[in-house]
Scaffold this motif. Sequence first.
Motif, short mmCIF file in Angstrom:
data_model
loop_
_atom_site.label_atom_id
_atom_site.label_comp_id
_atom_site.label_asym_id
_atom_site.label_seq_id
_atom_site.Cartn_x
_atom_site.Cartn_y
_atom_site.Cartn_z
N SER A 193 6.64 -4.95 1.32
CA SER A 193 7.23 -4.92 2.66
C SER A 193 6.38 -4.03 3.57
O SER A 193 5.46 -3.36 3.11
CB SER A 193 8.66 -4.37 2.60
N GLU A 194 6.71 -4.02 4.84
CA GLU A 194 5.93 -3.22 5.80
C GLU A 194 6.01 -1.73 5.48
O GLU A 194 5.15 -0.96 5.88
CB GLU A 194 6.45 -3.47 7.22
N SER A 195 7.06 -1.33 4.74
CA SER A 195 7.20 0.11 4.45
C SER A 195 6.38 0.55 3.24
O SER A 195 6.23 1.74 2.99
CB SER A 195 8.67 0.48 4.24
N ARG A 196 5.84 -0.41 2.49
CA ARG A 196 4.93 -0.13 1.35
C ARG A 196 5.47 0.97 0.43
O ARG A 196 4.83 2.02 0.25
CB ARG A 196 3.54 0.29 1.84
N VAL A 208 -0.89 0.13 -1.56
CA VAL A 208 0.17 0.71 -2.39
C VAL A 208 -0.41 1.13 -3.74
O VAL A 208 -0.08 2.20 -4.26
CB VAL A 208 1.34 -0.28 -2.56
N ALA A 209 -1.29 0.28 -4.28
CA ALA A 209 -1.91 0.61 -5.57
C ALA A 209 -2.66 1.93 -5.47
O ALA A 209 -2.68 2.72 -6.42
CB ALA A 209 -2.85 -0.52 -5.98
N GLU A 210 -3.27 2.18 -4.31
CA GLU A 210 -3.99 3.45 -4.11
C GLU A 210 -3.05 4.65 -4.13
O GLU A 210 -3.46 5.77 -4.45
CB GLU A 210 -4.74 3.43 -2.77
N LEU A 211 -1.80 4.41 -3.79
CA LEU A 211 -0.85 5.53 -3.73
C LEU A 211 -0.22 5.85 -5.10
O LEU A 211 0.33 6.93 -5.29
CB LEU A 211 0.28 5.22 -2.74
N VAL A 212 -0.31 4.88 -6.02
CA VAL A 212 0.39 5.05 -7.31
C VAL A 212 -0.07 6.32 -8.05
O VAL A 212 0.77 7.09 -8.52
CB VAL A 212 0.23 3.78 -8.18
N LEU A 232 0.29 -5.70 -6.88
CA LEU A 232 0.55 -4.70 -5.83
C LEU A 232 -0.43 -4.82 -4.67
O LEU A 232 -1.62 -5.07 -4.90
CB LEU A 232 0.44 -3.29 -6.40
N PRO A 233 0.01 -4.62 -3.45
CA PRO A 233 -0.94 -4.56 -2.34
C PRO A 233 -1.91 -3.39 -2.57
O PRO A 233 -1.52 -2.37 -3.16
CB PRO A 233 -0.05 -4.28 -1.12
N GLU A 289 11.54 -3.79 -6.57
CA GLU A 289 10.48 -2.78 -6.38
C GLU A 289 9.22 -3.42 -5.83
O GLU A 289 8.56 -2.88 -4.94
CB GLU A 289 10.20 -2.07 -7.70
N LEU A 290 8.89 -4.60 -6.37
CA LEU A 290 7.69 -5.29 -5.91
C LEU A 290 7.86 -5.73 -4.45
O LEU A 290 6.94 -5.63 -3.63
CB LEU A 290 7.42 -6.52 -6.80
N ARG A 291 9.06 -6.18 -4.16
CA ARG A 291 9.33 -6.63 -2.79
C ARG A 291 9.22 -5.47 -1.79
O ARG A 291 8.67 -5.63 -0.71
CB ARG A 291 10.76 -7.21 -2.77
#
Lengths: 377, 482
Positions: free
Chosen positions: A325-328, A344-348, A340-341, A319-321
């Motif tokens: 990845s480019e697909s976030r 991505v953290a903003e999307l959680v 988390l990038p 999941e972290l990978r």
Amino acid sequence: MKTCRRRRAGIETTRLVPLHPFARFASFAFPFFVCFRLFRGSLRRVRIHSLAAFVVLGLVGCFGGNDDALVVYCSHDAVFSQQILDDFTRETGIPVAARFDTEATKSLGLINLIVRESKAPRCDVFWNNETLGTIDLAKRGLTEPYQGSGFKRIPSSFKDPDGLWCGFAARLRVWIVNTNQMKPSADVVRSAFNLRIQDFTYAKPLYGTTLTHYCVLWSTLAPDVCQSIDHMLREEATTAASNGQTRDLVANGTCAFGWTDTDDYFGAVDSGKPVGMVPVRLAGGQTICIPNSVAIIKGTKRREAAESLVDYLLSREVELRLAKSESRQIPLGDIGDAELPVEVAELVPWAAKGIDLSEAAAVRTDVLTWLTETYTN
Amino acid sequence: MSDYGIAVATGWTALRAAIIAPWAVFAAGVIVAEFRRTSPAGRRWLWGLLLASILSPDLVAGYGYSNFSVSLARHSLWNELFLALLIGLKAAAVAAAVLYFTPDPALSPSGRHLLRLSRSRVAAFERFRLLVAHGPVARGLPAFAIAFLFAFQQFELPSLTGITAWTVTLFDRQALLPDLADSADPLTWPLAVELLALAPVILFVVRAIASGRRSVAPFVATARSRVAAWATLFLMVSLTAVVPFAILARQGATGFGYLATNAPNVAAYWKEIGIAAGYGVSSAAIASVAAVGLLKLVSLSKPPAIGVALLVLACVPGLCGAMVPSLVAVECLQHPLLLGLRDTLVPLIVVLALFLLPRALLLESLARLLRDGQAIHLARGLRMSPVSVQQRAGRSLLWTLEGFGRFCRFSLLAYWGYLDLTAATILSPPGVVPVTARLYNLMHYGHNAALSAMTLVAVAVPVAGFLIVLFLRRLTLRVIAR
């Protein structure tokens, strides 16, 4: 038929032992050899060709398939999933033979293939890049229950209670906006959807996440409302072949805004295109969060290897990978925000507001029947 | 998906092909006239240009122009016209090659003149029938039918540029429907069109075999037609080969770094290239053997009609394109007796061999037509000489007269097998997917440098393989000579 044991990384698998290579060589090459003998008198000039074809066909028979490999049907982007499957093989020693489908018809193509092959299944594990199709397979009784270590770390809203499938690493449906033409805000896109529909683009909803999007609209709005929206889109908006093409249409400025997934949006961002995004939100404020899903296919002959792949895919590391990845992809299990990038953290939090997809799954067949009639006639 | 959808897509594609084919034959006629006028050295250049267009992969053109097509998404008519132009130019190249080798009509110019003079004695319908069946129209029919089929069977270009075509609709349909039998029924529409288009070719081939005529009639080239021929050739090579490759090269320049650094993905990519090469070589080997065998059977069969019927029957699946036999094979593999073959490479290689068979037969027939039997016989005699220098000279001559041509024919077939997309996508077992299927999948995500570089390398590999084999052969001969 005999069985053998494999003990690597603590995994024990039972598998069929293939024919001896020589026997396979003979079984494939012998018919050709017979034909060659029969025609030898009249085909003197083709001896060298015949010999070449004889050897090639025999070799093909010998090395043509890998009976040992775990067969995975995968509709997640091959660029990212192939690496993960290769790493799984490296770590466990279990070879994987993956079948990817085309962007245009995935995941529906693979789902239908599994249904078509249900009497003699060759797929062991199905890694779907959306959820509704896997739920449909489970309803048809084509998946086997499994609740391993990975299953336990995924929240209950993203998995089947009996373990017939399990979700992980999600994407959000978003409005993608060309920032040269429009401001990426919820109010602006909503108003543009009413006033500038000719500048809107969406992927043909027969497949993938756009199908899920339509199923959600069908189940949350009335079916006739969904149909009238679709009618308006078909008449006035631009229908793209895929979410990737939707992204390109907006990124290049041909259209001002459209519906796509977060991974496609990030693809445009990485290419330096002038795009912004706003999550699609329903009347109740929920978002459309679409996890990947994984299931073991009923009738698998490599159950233990399949289980180990399912655990691997549902692990924190994968999941972290996928998040990095480019697909976030947005992790569903607990990862810890620190790793988390940022994007991505903003999307959680948006993913946490994702609508329950079970109602959408219930109407999938109706929606698909209607869409098939509408878009192929 | 209902049959209606397939019928509409078939009708639309047939209409497009019916518009493209006459234009392609007209353009081909102009090009062939220039062929006949020019010197042997000029002819070689012309052949080079034609082959550049014919052999330039549709996958490259489709991918190269996909962004342009996306920009035309809101002007679908322009997109349609652009695609029709692309297909038309490629169809013209194919039609020119067919027309060049098409035997002369039975009715000579003097025969036609006599027919005109005998107006009062021969009924109008009979005169018309003679002109169509045995006159100049008959000469253009095979080129027309092949150009029509070429345009009708296009898959990669319409698929990657988002244009309606029955191949794309059917391809999606076989993925969309859980029961494959539902997607086999609508095959009747495209099959009917294809068989209708094939009829004149079959008729002409049967007649040509029976008469043994060769193409010698001069085409008249005027100054205007010469300009038209060169303009068509320029457009043909530019739009179908140079521009798409230039787009890929410009984008791929930075992508070669990815190929050098991303080892795990690149290893899988090279494996897929190897798989595609394996499919190409094995299917080409089988198609070559079958072609030689079939031609032998035709020459031995008594009455000859049986041999010709066998030849036609063997060619029909391949002439229908790779998708139709692939779908039929998938349907057959559902049978319990054939289920064991499903996970092997055999179905794909057999279908590819069937697909290549008409091309193999055409190439083999042309080779026999152009073969200098006397010289080959003398070279064989020289090879049997007890003097080693003469033996080497004989071997070298034989290679020039016979071996090189055979190697080129085989390489061409293997190249077509290598580049096949539809059969590979439908029939390849999991884990043994060729590079074309992977590239086609990735191309739907849009353009990027790595993908452009990967596409260029995938196309360059068979060309490099061809040159390496030639180089190794020359090297071996030098070592032996020392």
